[in-house]
Enzyme design. Sequence first.
Site, short mmCIF file in Angstrom:
data_model
loop_
_atom_site.label_atom_id
_atom_site.label_comp_id
_atom_site.label_asym_id
_atom_site.label_seq_id
_atom_site.Cartn_x
_atom_site.Cartn_y
_atom_site.Cartn_z
N ALA A 56 0.85 -1.19 0.00
CA ALA A 56 0.00 0.00 0.00
C ALA A 56 0.88 1.24 0.00
O ALA A 56 2.00 1.22 0.51
CB ALA A 56 -0.90 0.01 1.23
N CYS A 57 0.37 2.30 -0.58
CA CYS A 57 1.10 3.57 -0.58
C CYS A 57 1.19 4.10 0.84
O CYS A 57 0.27 3.89 1.62
CB CYS A 57 0.41 4.58 -1.49
SG CYS A 57 0.89 4.35 -3.21
#
Length: 196
Positions: A11-12
């Site tokens: 995930a960012c």
Amino acid sequence: MIREINNRGLACPQPVINTKRALEEIDQGTVVSIVDNEIAFENVKRFAENAGYEINTKEKNGEYYITIIKGEGTGPVEVVSTSCETTSVVYLITSNTFGNGAEDLGETLMISFFNSLLEKNPPRMIMLVNSGVRLAIQQSRVLEQFSKLVAKGTEVIACGTCLDYYKLKDQLAVGRTTNMLEILENMTGGDKVITI
């Protein structure tokens, strides 16, 4: 020298951080950052573009390959705003209501805030996190005000993780998605940051 960075399933902002570190570790060469979701693809691509690197992208079987070339005369560069109309103020909006208490009152106050903001010099940027991302979706009661601010030069960025959490990614109507690394860079970049 070509170095592949496997950012699948991350995930960012982790794909951006991994890509940035890989580029910092080499003087020249090519880094291929591989991601498996569109938000990470957009964030890594934007990071590389903003840093001044030459990039190429391709998609294959739902995976995105961002090829970043670091050579003499490429990135990182300092991004300087050329807009004379905006001030160096950044708003970090963490909720879709203004203040704590009654939700309907908070929504009314947020509309009033944005109407008042249109009467001032527009901020350089508005960053939306947590339920604040709801302000930039299609059903938002302040969408018209956001559109006017963007027309005056304000950049609007919305946390991609937050949009995913609230299942609103496809409803973003103004601005663009971002990640926590970019939000942090804007919070510590020298602008006056006002949190709501």
